[in-house]
Design a protein around this motif. Structure first.
Motif, PDB file in Angstrom:
ATOM      1  N   UNK A  29       0.809  -1.216   0.000  1.00  0.00           N
ATOM      2  CA  UNK A  29       0.000   0.000   0.000  1.00  0.00           C
ATOM      3  C   UNK A  29       0.842   1.266   0.000  1.00  0.00           C
ATOM      4  N   UNK A  30       1.873   1.342   0.854  1.00  0.00           N
ATOM      5  CA  UNK A  30       2.712   2.535   0.933  1.00  0.00           C
ATOM      6  C   UNK A  30       4.067   2.200   1.527  1.00  0.00           C
ATOM      7  N   UNK A  31       4.999   3.136   1.379  1.00  0.00           N
ATOM      8  CA  UNK A  31       6.285   3.121   2.076  1.00  0.00           C
ATOM      9  C   UNK A  31       6.347   4.365   2.940  1.00  0.00           C
ATOM     10  N   UNK A  32       7.025   4.266   4.084  1.00  0.00           N
ATOM     11  CA  UNK A  32       7.259   5.420   4.937  1.00  0.00           C
ATOM     12  C   UNK A  32       8.722   5.425   5.351  1.00  0.00           C
ATOM     13  N   UNK A  33       9.370   6.586   5.124  1.00  0.00           N
ATOM     14  CA  UNK A  33      10.778   6.757   5.453  1.00  0.00           C
ATOM     15  C   UNK A  33      10.928   7.969   6.364  1.00  0.00           C
ATOM     16  N   UNK A  34      11.820   7.869   7.348  1.00  0.00           N
ATOM     17  CA  UNK A  34      12.243   8.983   8.183  1.00  0.00           C
ATOM     18  C   UNK A  34      13.628   9.343   7.664  1.00  0.00           C
ATOM     19  N   UNK A  35      13.811  10.574   7.183  1.00  0.00           N
ATOM     20  CA  UNK A  35      15.032  10.943   6.467  1.00  0.00           C
ATOM     21  C   UNK A  35      15.673  12.172   7.095  1.00  0.00           C
ATOM     22  N   UNK A  36      16.985  12.087   7.352  1.00  0.00           N
ATOM     23  CA  UNK A  36      17.762  13.241   7.801  1.00  0.00           C
ATOM     24  C   UNK A  36      18.674  13.651   6.656  1.00  0.00           C
ATOM     25  N   UNK A  37      18.527  14.903   6.220  1.00  0.00           N
ATOM     26  CA  UNK A  37      19.284  15.450   5.095  1.00  0.00           C
ATOM     27  C   UNK A  37      20.252  16.507   5.619  1.00  0.00           C
ATOM     28  N   UNK A  38      21.547  16.409   5.288  1.00  0.00           N
ATOM     29  CA  UNK A  38      22.519  17.386   5.785  1.00  0.00           C
ATOM     30  C   UNK A  38      22.351  18.756   5.120  1.00  0.00           C
ATOM     31  N   UNK A  39      22.975  19.752   5.726  1.00  0.00           N
ATOM     32  CA  UNK A  39      22.985  21.104   5.160  1.00  0.00           C
ATOM     33  C   UNK A  39      23.473  21.026   3.718  1.00  0.00           C
ATOM     34  N   UNK A  55       5.436  14.492   1.476  1.00  0.00           N
ATOM     35  CA  UNK A  55       6.557  14.847   2.341  1.00  0.00           C
ATOM     36  C   UNK A  55       6.061  15.781   3.434  1.00  0.00           C
ATOM     37  N   UNK A  56       6.425  15.452   4.680  1.00  0.00           N
ATOM     38  CA  UNK A  56       6.121  16.308   5.823  1.00  0.00           C
ATOM     39  C   UNK A  56       7.446  16.691   6.470  1.00  0.00           C
ATOM     40  N   UNK A  57       7.684  17.985   6.632  1.00  0.00           N
ATOM     41  CA  UNK A  57       8.942  18.459   7.207  1.00  0.00           C
ATOM     42  C   UNK A  57       8.830  18.483   8.728  1.00  0.00           C
ATOM     43  N   UNK A  58       9.686  17.708   9.379  1.00  0.00           N
ATOM     44  CA  UNK A  58       9.733  17.667  10.839  1.00  0.00           C
ATOM     45  C   UNK A  58      10.666  18.735  11.398  1.00  0.00           C
ATOM     46  N   UNK A  59      11.811  18.937  10.731  1.00  0.00           N
ATOM     47  CA  UNK A  59      12.815  19.904  11.189  1.00  0.00           C
ATOM     48  C   UNK A  59      13.511  20.501   9.977  1.00  0.00           C
ATOM     49  N   UNK A  60      13.911  21.759  10.076  1.00  0.00           N
ATOM     50  CA  UNK A  60      14.740  22.377   9.054  1.00  0.00           C
ATOM     51  C   UNK A  60      13.968  23.164   8.020  1.00  0.00           C
ATOM     52  N   UNK A  72       9.666  27.818  -0.766  1.00  0.00           N
ATOM     53  CA  UNK A  72      10.423  27.594   0.467  1.00  0.00           C
ATOM     54  C   UNK A  72       9.462  27.075   1.526  1.00  0.00           C
ATOM     55  N   UNK A  73       9.974  26.179   2.387  1.00  0.00           N
ATOM     56  CA  UNK A  73       9.134  25.570   3.412  1.00  0.00           C
ATOM     57  C   UNK A  73       9.967  25.274   4.658  1.00  0.00           C
ATOM     58  N   UNK A  74       9.262  25.144   5.791  1.00  0.00           N
ATOM     59  CA  UNK A  74       9.955  24.823   7.029  1.00  0.00           C
ATOM     60  C   UNK A  74       9.149  23.799   7.825  1.00  0.00           C
ATOM     61  N   UNK A  75       9.606  23.514   9.047  1.00  0.00           N
ATOM     62  CA  UNK A  75       8.963  22.498   9.885  1.00  0.00           C
ATOM     63  C   UNK A  75       7.455  22.725   9.943  1.00  0.00           C
ATOM     64  N   UNK A  76       6.716  21.642   9.771  1.00  0.00           N
ATOM     65  CA  UNK A  76       5.261  21.701   9.769  1.00  0.00           C
ATOM     66  C   UNK A  76       4.658  21.769   8.384  1.00  0.00           C
ATOM     67  N   UNK A  77       5.472  22.023   7.368  1.00  0.00           N
ATOM     68  CA  UNK A  77       4.971  22.092   5.990  1.00  0.00           C
ATOM     69  C   UNK A  77       4.791  20.684   5.415  1.00  0.00           C
ATOM     70  N   UNK A  78       3.851  20.587   4.487  1.00  0.00           N
ATOM     71  CA  UNK A  78       3.518  19.317   3.837  1.00  0.00           C
ATOM     72  C   UNK A  78       3.456  19.554   2.330  1.00  0.00           C
ATOM     73  N   UNK A  79       3.971  18.593   1.567  1.00  0.00           N
ATOM     74  CA  UNK A  79       3.901  18.661   0.110  1.00  0.00           C
ATOM     75  C   UNK A  79       3.421  17.336  -0.443  1.00  0.00           C
ATOM     76  N   UNK A  80       2.576  17.404  -1.456  1.00  0.00           N
ATOM     77  CA  UNK A  80       2.137  16.219  -2.193  1.00  0.00           C
ATOM     78  C   UNK A  80       2.615  16.378  -3.627  1.00  0.00           C
ATOM     79  N   UNK A  97      17.956  18.946   7.838  1.00  0.00           N
ATOM     80  CA  UNK A  97      16.497  18.832   7.819  1.00  0.00           C
ATOM     81  C   UNK A  97      16.108  17.387   8.090  1.00  0.00           C
ATOM     82  N   UNK A  98      14.938  17.216   8.651  1.00  0.00           N
ATOM     83  CA  UNK A  98      14.404  15.876   8.881  1.00  0.00           C
ATOM     84  C   UNK A  98      12.988  15.847   8.329  1.00  0.00           C
ATOM     85  N   UNK A  99      12.697  14.832   7.510  1.00  0.00           N
ATOM     86  CA  UNK A  99      11.393  14.730   6.867  1.00  0.00           C
ATOM     87  C   UNK A  99      10.818  13.335   7.012  1.00  0.00           C
TER      88      UNK A  99
END
Length: 141
Positions: A29-39, A55-60, A72-80, A97-99
């Motif tokens: 049905x779906x995949x879910x990934x927790x991703x940390x992206x460097x500067x 994509x949901x931005x947790x941090x950054x 531009x987007x920051x923590x709390x933003x969502x994109x489809x 950033x963490x998404x």
């Protein structure tokens, strides 16, 4: 550092990826990934032909590109990003950033596993093509 107490941990294009939900776990049905992206991290501009991406931005702070748009987007933003739409993102700002990265249906987990095993960035386009992802090139400035 990304704690990955549940799921497999991978490196993809310099980001740390924790697979929280695989195709096997969700019945495809779906995949879910927790991703940390460097500067400074950036995906290439690419198109998924087999799955939609949420994509949901947790941090950054990030800059998203989709179609002809840029935002531009920051923590709390969502994109489809629906399949067939050129898209990508870049980490902006002074911190990593963490998404949460979700795809519908599942299948991107197989790409992540295969890409990490290949290691070489030069093999990315071929690996992506096998998973119905087209790499278009670097993100616009």
């Amino acid at each position: 550092m990304l704690e990955c107490d549940e799921g497999q941990r991978f490196e993809s294009l310099g980001a740390l990826v924790c697979m929280k939900a695989s195709a096997e776990q969700t019945g495809g049905t779906f995949n879910l990934f927790d991703v940390v992206c460097p500067i400074g991290f950036a995906t290439p501009l690419h198109i998924h032909y087999a799955e939609d991406v949420a994509i949901f931005i947790l941090e950054g702070d990030l800059t998203f590109f989709w179609g002809e748009e840029k935002m531009k987007a920051n923590a709390g933003s969502y994109f489809f990003q629906p399949k067939g739409t050129p898209h990508g993102f870049r980490v902006t700002g002074t911190a990593s950033a963490r998404i949460l990265y979700m795809t519908f249906p599942a299948g991107l987990d197989r790409f992540v596993v295969e890409h990490e095993m290949s290691i070489k960035y030069s093999e990315l386009a071929n690996t992506a093509a096998r998973h119905q992802i087209e790499i278009l090139g670097p993100l616009p400035e």
